[in-house]
Design a protein around this motif. Structure first.
Motif, short mmCIF file in Angstrom:
data_model
loop_
_atom_site.label_atom_id
_atom_site.label_comp_id
_atom_site.label_asym_id
_atom_site.label_seq_id
_atom_site.Cartn_x
_atom_site.Cartn_y
_atom_site.Cartn_z
N ILE A 1 0.85 -1.21 0.00
CA ILE A 1 0.00 0.00 0.00
C ILE A 1 0.88 1.25 0.00
N LEU A 2 1.90 1.26 0.84
CA LEU A 2 2.77 2.43 0.92
C LEU A 2 3.54 2.65 -0.37
N ARG A 3 4.00 1.58 -1.00
CA ARG A 3 4.71 1.73 -2.28
C ARG A 3 3.79 2.34 -3.33
N GLU A 4 2.54 1.88 -3.38
CA GLU A 4 1.59 2.44 -4.35
C GLU A 4 1.32 3.91 -4.06
N LEU A 5 1.20 4.26 -2.79
CA LEU A 5 0.94 5.65 -2.44
C LEU A 5 2.13 6.56 -2.74
N GLN A 6 3.34 6.02 -2.67
CA GLN A 6 4.50 6.82 -3.04
C GLN A 6 4.48 7.15 -4.53
N GLY B 1 -0.08 9.36 -4.64
CA GLY B 1 -0.70 9.59 -3.35
C GLY B 1 -2.20 9.82 -3.40
N ARG B 2 -2.74 10.00 -4.60
CA ARG B 2 -4.18 10.24 -4.75
C ARG B 2 -4.90 9.06 -5.43
N ILE B 3 -4.26 7.91 -5.44
CA ILE B 3 -4.86 6.75 -6.10
C ILE B 3 -6.20 6.41 -5.42
N PRO B 4 -7.25 6.21 -6.20
CA PRO B 4 -8.53 5.84 -5.60
C PRO B 4 -8.45 4.43 -4.99
N TYR B 5 -9.21 4.23 -3.92
CA TYR B 5 -9.23 2.91 -3.28
C TYR B 5 -9.67 1.83 -4.25
N ALA B 6 -10.53 2.19 -5.22
CA ALA B 6 -10.98 1.22 -6.22
C ALA B 6 -9.82 0.68 -7.05
N GLU B 7 -8.77 1.48 -7.21
CA GLU B 7 -7.58 1.02 -7.93
C GLU B 7 -6.54 0.44 -6.97
N LEU B 8 -6.41 1.05 -5.80
CA LEU B 8 -5.40 0.63 -4.83
C LEU B 8 -5.65 -0.80 -4.35
N GLY B 9 -6.88 -1.09 -3.96
CA GLY B 9 -7.21 -2.41 -3.42
C GLY B 9 -6.75 -3.54 -4.32
N PRO B 10 -7.21 -3.58 -5.58
CA PRO B 10 -6.79 -4.68 -6.47
C PRO B 10 -5.27 -4.74 -6.70
N LYS B 11 -4.59 -3.59 -6.69
CA LYS B 11 -3.14 -3.59 -6.90
C LYS B 11 -2.39 -4.26 -5.76
N VAL B 12 -3.00 -4.24 -4.57
CA VAL B 12 -2.31 -4.83 -3.41
C VAL B 12 -3.00 -6.10 -2.91
N LEU C 1 -6.35 -6.57 -2.25
CA LEU C 1 -7.45 -6.34 -1.31
C LEU C 1 -8.64 -5.74 -2.02
N SER C 2 -9.77 -5.78 -1.36
CA SER C 2 -10.92 -5.03 -1.86
C SER C 2 -10.67 -3.55 -1.58
N PRO C 3 -11.38 -2.66 -2.28
CA PRO C 3 -11.21 -1.23 -2.00
C PRO C 3 -11.47 -0.87 -0.53
N SER C 4 -12.49 -1.46 0.06
CA SER C 4 -12.80 -1.12 1.46
C SER C 4 -11.72 -1.65 2.41
N ALA C 5 -11.18 -2.82 2.12
CA ALA C 5 -10.10 -3.36 2.96
C ALA C 5 -8.84 -2.50 2.84
N ALA C 6 -8.55 -2.00 1.63
CA ALA C 6 -7.39 -1.12 1.44
C ALA C 6 -7.59 0.18 2.22
N ARG C 7 -8.80 0.71 2.19
CA ARG C 7 -9.10 1.93 2.94
C ARG C 7 -8.91 1.69 4.44
N GLN C 8 -9.39 0.57 4.94
CA GLN C 8 -9.25 0.25 6.37
C GLN C 8 -7.79 0.08 6.76
N ARG C 9 -7.03 -0.59 5.91
CA ARG C 9 -5.60 -0.79 6.18
C ARG C 9 -4.88 0.55 6.26
N LEU C 10 -5.13 1.41 5.27
CA LEU C 10 -4.47 2.71 5.27
C LEU C 10 -4.91 3.52 6.49
N GLN C 11 -6.16 3.50 6.82
CA GLN C 11 -6.64 4.25 7.98
C GLN C 11 -5.97 3.77 9.27
#
Length: 146
Positions: free
Chosen positions: A8-13, A16-27, A29-39
């Motif tokens: 998650i941190l590598r993707e954000l580097q 930094g504005r990647i939507p959770y809908a894109e972030l989740g699958p890249k790592v 996770l589901s988008p909501s799980a990626a949001r929870q992890r980052l939070q």
């Protein structure tokens, strides 16, 4: 932190504005799980989300890292340097230099003027070495996330 947090941190580097809908699958996770992890990373202060300005986008084309040797307390010199808008950051060191400061100016001539007119006269400054850098994309804010 586990491998998923680091991913998650590598993707954000990279974006930094990647939507959770894109972030989740890249790592993986589901988008909501990626949001929870980052939070969780934010809540536990492992990650801090900040805005970083691009000096070049603001018309500042000349930058330099200043290596400063000090007679006396380097903290006082660092505090004095930090009062200037042109200084982006100061950091105390335990090496050859007592502190480093990053300087951002509009033109290369401004780097020279700032060093001579603002830095050298500060009480306690014994020596300043300037490491200028100019041009496009000189900064890369990527750290290994281990």
């Amino acid at each position: 932190m586990d491998d998923t947090d680091r991913a998650i941190l590598r993707e954000l580097q990279t974006d930094g504005r990647i939507p959770y809908a894109e972030l989740g699958p890249k790592v993986g996770l589901s988008p909501s799980a990626a949001r929870q992890r980052l939070q969780r990373l934010i809540d536990t202060k492992v990650v801090q989300v900040v805005g970083v300005t691009d000096p070049m986008a603001r018309g500042r084309q000349a930058m330099a890292l200043l290596g400063v040797r000090v007679d006396g307390d380097p903290r006082a010199v660092a505090d004095e340097l930090a009062r200037y808008d042109e200084i982006v950051y100061t950091v105390l060191t335990a090496g050859t230099y007592d502190l480093f400061a990053e300087l951002v100016c509009r033109r290369p001539q401004d780097v020279l003027d700032f060093v001579n007119d603002a830095v050298r006269p500060i009480e306690g400054v014994a020596q300043v070495d300037s490491f200028p850098y100019f041009g496009i994309h000189t900064h890369r804010f990527l750290w290994d996330v281990d």
